[in-house]
Design a protein around this motif. Structure first.
Motif, mmCIF file in Angstrom:
data_model
loop_
_atom_site.group_PDB
_atom_site.id
_atom_site.type_symbol
_atom_site.label_atom_id
_atom_site.label_comp_id
_atom_site.label_asym_id
_atom_site.label_seq_id
_atom_site.Cartn_x
_atom_site.Cartn_y
_atom_site.Cartn_z
ATOM 1 N N LEU A 20 -16.289 18.146 -32.366
ATOM 2 C CA LEU A 20 -17.427 19.050 -32.299
ATOM 3 C C LEU A 20 -18.675 18.378 -32.884
ATOM 4 O O LEU A 20 -18.584 17.533 -33.781
ATOM 5 N N ASN A 21 -19.803 18.826 -32.407
ATOM 6 C CA ASN A 21 -21.070 18.302 -32.894
ATOM 7 C C ASN A 21 -21.543 19.128 -34.085
ATOM 8 O O ASN A 21 -22.515 19.880 -34.031
ATOM 9 N N ILE A 41 -9.099 30.209 -29.075
ATOM 10 C CA ILE A 41 -10.329 30.977 -29.251
ATOM 11 C C ILE A 41 -11.408 30.120 -29.889
ATOM 12 O O ILE A 41 -12.595 30.248 -29.572
ATOM 13 N N GLN A 42 -11.027 29.215 -30.771
ATOM 14 C CA GLN A 42 -11.999 28.329 -31.412
ATOM 15 C C GLN A 42 -12.489 27.265 -30.437
ATOM 16 O O GLN A 42 -13.686 26.979 -30.369
ATOM 17 N N VAL A 47 -18.223 26.089 -28.867
ATOM 18 C CA VAL A 47 -19.215 25.316 -28.111
ATOM 19 C C VAL A 47 -20.331 26.198 -27.546
ATOM 20 O O VAL A 47 -21.513 25.909 -27.761
ATOM 21 N N PRO A 48 -20.035 27.288 -26.820
ATOM 22 C CA PRO A 48 -21.137 28.130 -26.333
ATOM 23 C C PRO A 48 -21.943 28.774 -27.455
ATOM 24 O O PRO A 48 -23.157 28.972 -27.316
ATOM 25 N N LEU A 49 -21.304 29.096 -28.579
ATOM 26 C CA LEU A 49 -22.064 29.655 -29.698
ATOM 27 C C LEU A 49 -22.998 28.608 -30.287
ATOM 28 O O LEU A 49 -24.131 28.930 -30.686
ATOM 29 N N LEU A 50 -22.551 27.355 -30.366
ATOM 30 C CA LEU A 50 -23.442 26.281 -30.830
ATOM 31 C C LEU A 50 -24.627 26.092 -29.892
ATOM 32 O O LEU A 50 -25.716 25.703 -30.327
#
Length: 521
Positions: A20-21, A41-42, A47-50
């Protein structure tokens, strides 16, 4: 981005958090907290939440939803100036607010982002002082107390960038949907919204359509029925023998960390007290306890000082303890989804667990609906009661018929009945006998009266004995109508026992109906 899977599995290999970034400080905190690999779920929600998108996440309990929204919030706020509320997480219960805040601060320990829980059940003044002195960047709140702060202007939502609705279906069940709608109206336009729920009722879907813009749907588990990591069992026992069966199951399973669910607060409190009296380390948790006592019970349970936590359904969604090995349904819930919410307290984060349900005769229809909603097998367990244990209604009546069963014709059964809040058969037998002049505790003192047949019949006795008054008098007043005194006495005793059995059965049915109403409340 939408995907449906039938079971919760750990995503390995290239799907780890290190891909993850996110900032190294967050990765360090994740490693120290024991996060090694991502759950579905994680993997699909972070990613879309980031990226700043709205997200609808549906997954069963224990799937790692808290980390799924905490990591993006920490990442986005770590570079922003502190001193005002920039993220809001709304949860249904106090326990969940505390636990989410603890998890949040655990993951943000190497950043400047701090979360603060706001909930009812405690004085609002210390919360106001804390919010004004050191305004947190993230507020974890229950709906009612959050509205109190909004109206007092001690929490300003004008700068909120992200809002999360955690356990949205539970908030709907608890009647908070209107409060949530009011809170969302106070947020500025363009606020990023994330909604996480185990189920998706129509009202939740409508709420998402009203406040979310083209949300990414992450559907890990479309229902909460495929709990494959939980061994589900049930035992059919009489209501009166539930406690004995419970104690036997706890001893056989050697439970060191278990949750027992009851239907009402009163039953929860009493069951915890009975377990403590039986030598178990048990503690209750329900709405009538003060917040400090609830926190104390939860703290002792997490630390291992309490082995058995006796809880109501209100507390079910607020308990997130990974070490729970067993869940026991002392009362069968009427709503099947409540059953799955309960047993979801075990087998958290990929672990395995056991769930036992004690089913009485009156509760069997509710349990049949539950078993019909899951494809997982629910194994029947027999032999929980000690050998020779008698607990059925017929056995109870048989005990009441025993001669010399206590002072005044069954005082032992009468006293046990009083402790249980019901009248024993011996009590009904004595009362019926008193009305007919053959009270069980005064039999020897009234033999002369029985033989002479001089006692009349009460109105209640006519209700249970067929025939007209003359036939009754001829049958039971043997001394007056030429019958033998011994025959008259035996007939009277037979009659009194029939009256007592009928009254006892009626009281039993009324008691069972009361228990059903008590559960529904």
């Amino acid at each position: 981005m939408t995907e449906n899977t039938s079971e919760q599995q750990v995503v390995s290999g290239s799907n780890g958090f290190d891909k993850l970034n996110v900032q190294p400080q967050i990765l360090r905190a994740l490693e120290e907290a024991g996060y090694e690999q991502m759950f579905p779920i994680q993997e699909q929600a972070i990613v879309p939440l980031l990226e700043g998108k709205d997200v609808i996440g549906q997954a069963h309990t224990g799937s790692g939803k808290t980390a799924a929204y905490s990591i993006p919030i920490i990442q986005s706020l770590s570079t922003k100036q502190s001193g005002y509320v920039q993220a809001l997480v709304i949860v249904p219960t106090r326990e969940l607010a505390i636990q989410v805040a603890e998890e949040f601060n655990k993951l943000s320990k190497y950043t400047s982002v701090k979360a603060y829980p706001v909930y009812g059940g405690q004085a609002i003044t210390p919360q106001i002082e804390r919010l004004l002195k050191r305004p947190p960047q993230v507020v974890i709140a229950t709906p009612g107390r959050l509205i109190d702060h909004i109206e007092r202007r001690t929490i300003d939502l004008g700068d909120v960038l992200t809002v999360v609705l955690d356990e949205a279906d539970r908030m709907l069940d608890m009647g908070f949907i209107d409060d949530v709608d009011y809170i969302l109206k106070q947020l500025p336009p363009g606020t990023q919204t994330a909604l996480f729920s185990a189920t998706m009722p129509r009202e939740i879907v409508q709420l998402s359509q009203k406040y979310m813009e083209r949300p990414v749907k992450v559907l890990i588990d479309t229902d909460e029925i495929s709990l494959d990591t939980i061994v589900q069992k049930y035992a059919v026992v009489d209501e009166r023998s539930k406690f004995v069966a419970l104690v036997e199951y706890i001893k056989r399973s050697r439970i060191s960390s278990g949750i027992i669910f009851c239907a009402t607060k009163i039953r929860t409190q009493r069951l915890a007290e009975r377990l403590e009296a039986a030598g178990f380390k048990a503690a209750p948790i329900h709405g009538d306890l003060s917040q400090s006592r609830r926190e104390h019970a939860m703290r002792n349970f997490r630390n291992g000082y309490v082995e058995l936590l006796v809880a109501t359904d209100v507390a079910a969604r607020g308990i997130d303890v990974p070490i729970v090995s067993h869940v026991i349904n002392y009362d069968v819930p009427q709503d099947p989804l409540t059953y799955f919410h309960r047993i979801g307290r075990t087998a958290r984060a990929g672990k395995t667990g056991s769930a036992m349900t004690l089913v009485s005769e009156a509760e069997y229809p509710d349990f049949a609906r539950i078993s019909g909603m899951t494809q997982a097998s629910i194994t029947k367990v027999t032999g929980l009661l000690p050998e020779g244990f008698r607990s059925s209604r017929e056995d109870s009546i048989a005990v009441g018929f025993r001669e010399g069963s206590g002072k005044q014709g069954g005082g032992g059964w009468q006293s046990r009945g009083r402790r249980r809040g019901i009248r024993s058969f011996a009590t009904f037998r004595r009362d019926a006998g008193n009305r007919e002049g053959v009270g069980a505790g005064r039999t020897r003192r009234r033999l002369q009266g029985l033989e002479s047949g001089r006692h009349g019949f009460s109105q209640s006795s006519r209700r249970w004995y067929g025939g007209d008054r003359q036939s009754r008098s001829q049958d039971f007043a043997g001394g007056r109508n030429g019958g033998s005194a011994e025959g008259s006495r035996q007939d009277r005793f037979d009659f009194v026992e029939r009256v007592a059995v009928q009254n006892f059965s009626n009281s039993f049915e009324q008691r069972r109906g009361y228990q059903g109403r008590e559960r529904r409340r």
